[in-house]
Design a protein around this motif. Structure first.
Motif, PDB file in Angstrom:
ATOM      1  N   ILE A  25      -4.748  -5.233   0.866  1.00 23.51           N
ATOM      2  CA  ILE A  25      -3.724  -3.840   0.215  1.00 23.51           C
ATOM      3  C   ILE A  25      -4.688  -2.736   0.401  1.00 23.51           C
ATOM      4  CG2 ILE A  25      -2.915  -2.798  -1.676  1.00 23.51           C
ATOM      5  CD1 ILE A  25      -1.849  -5.615  -2.503  1.00 23.51           C
ATOM      6  N   LEU A  55      -4.405   0.887   2.285  1.00 20.68           N
ATOM      7  CA  LEU A  55      -4.295   1.832   1.189  1.00 20.68           C
ATOM      8  C   LEU A  55      -5.312   2.924   1.486  1.00 20.68           C
ATOM      9  CD1 LEU A  55      -2.790   3.325  -0.904  1.00 20.68           C
ATOM     10  CD2 LEU A  55      -4.042   1.811  -2.653  1.00 20.68           C
ATOM     11  N   ALA A 104       0.823  -1.232   0.016  1.00 27.60           N
ATOM     12  CA  ALA A 104       0.071  -0.020   0.125  1.00 27.60           C
ATOM     13  C   ALA A 104       0.827   1.344  -0.004  1.00 27.60           C
ATOM     14  CB  ALA A 104      -0.846  -0.088   1.095  1.00 27.60           C
TER      15      ALA A 104
END
Length: 303
Positions: free
Chosen positions: A136, A140, A89
């Motif tokens: 992820i 993120l 990320a």
């Protein structure tokens, strides 16, 4: 209860050995193991003794293992999905900022202020789609929110992603692309996702849109990507993965000043087992306790 017996192959690793000992297990040869932690690829994968009840793979993607016929239905299999999400990320955000802030173009030119200055954009007030918003995506999302972006998450089920402003199921991917300023690809490589970014779907984006791929190279039709970039259909591309890897030295994407390609380093090999160790310890604890493991593989889905 007897000590949990774990083999680490094809080579010893101090980080994983420490994780095994942390939960009271012991590192043993494969012939004596209940659990195999495999930190290699499918080439050279061993014949497994009947004592092995669970195989823990160190990669998030399992396509090559599936293609090689390694997985069986005799035992439990896990991969490393989500184990490396924070670092990936971080890399995705760096790539996106490198594109939107025109750092990529600046690095490929010499003080080209007249060209660079008008193209600099901010994430504040933009909408970023994360396609394949699993581990992820969860890592993120707060990073993008901290930059002032609206996050539109796309996942298989449509179940809400923590922190995302909107979550939609993958059958609404076109709708998500059409509403977004930028796109981060974090989906697995499956027959359904291969070349999901093609001439038609790239045309749903905007002339200033950047596409970031930290997942799998085959998600993007690279010939279509080159056409979109050179025609001004989208603003740029930042790729940590390509198809194939590495790309040819004369690959046309290298020649574009609105493209950056990093050599599959979002999850650097040198830190792989160190990043994996705490998750392995948790999964070993769950295994001993009879609890559901993290990242159980569903082979017919390819992840």
């Amino acid at each position: 209860m007897s000590t949990l017996r774990v083999a680490v192959e094809p080579a010893p690793d101090q980080h994983l050995a420490s994780a095994i000992r942390e939960v009271g297990g012991s590192v043993v040869p494969l012939a004596q193991a209940q659990v195999l932690v495999w930190i290699g690829g499918p080439d050279g994968f061993p014949d497994l003794p009947d004592t092995v009840e669970w195989v823990a793979l160190s990669t998030a993607g399992i396509e090559r293992f599936v293609d090689a016929g390694v997985l069986d239905d005799k035992r439990l299999w896990t991969n490393a999905s989500g184990f490396y999400s924070r670092g990936v990320a971080e890399h995705a955000l760096a790539l996106l900022l490198g594109g939107t802030r025109q750092i990529v173009r600046s690095a490929k030119t010499r003080w080209a202020k007249d060209a660079v200055d008008p193209a600099v954009r901010t994430l504040r007030g933009s909408t970023v789609a994360i396609v394949g918003a699993g581990g992820i995506g969860r890592e993120l999302t707060p990073l993008l929110k901290a930059c002032g972006a609206t996050v539109l998450a796309v996942n298989r089920s449509g179940r809400p992603v923590d922190g995302a402003d909107v979550t939609v199921a993958s059958d609404r991917t076109d709708e998500a692309l059409a509403q977004s300023d930028h796109v981060v690809l974090a989906a697995p490589d499956t027959p359904e996702t291969r070349h999901m970014m093609n001439d038609r779907t790239l045309a749903l984006l905007r002339p200033h849109s950047w596409i970031v791929n930290v997942a799998r190279g085959p998600l993007i039709d690279e010939a279509a990507l080159h056409r979109a970039l050179t025609a001004g259909v989208i603003g740029g591309a930042a790729l940590d993965v390509t198809d194939p890897e590495p790309p040819a030295d004369d690959h046309p994407l290298y020649d574009l000043d609105n493209v950056v390609i990093t050599p599959h380093v979002a999850n650097p090999t040198g830190r792989l087992t160190q990043e994996m160790a705490p998750y392995l310890a948790e999964n070993l604890r769950r295994y001993v306790a009879g609890e559901e493991l993290l990242a159980v593989v569903t082979a017919d889905r390819g992840y």
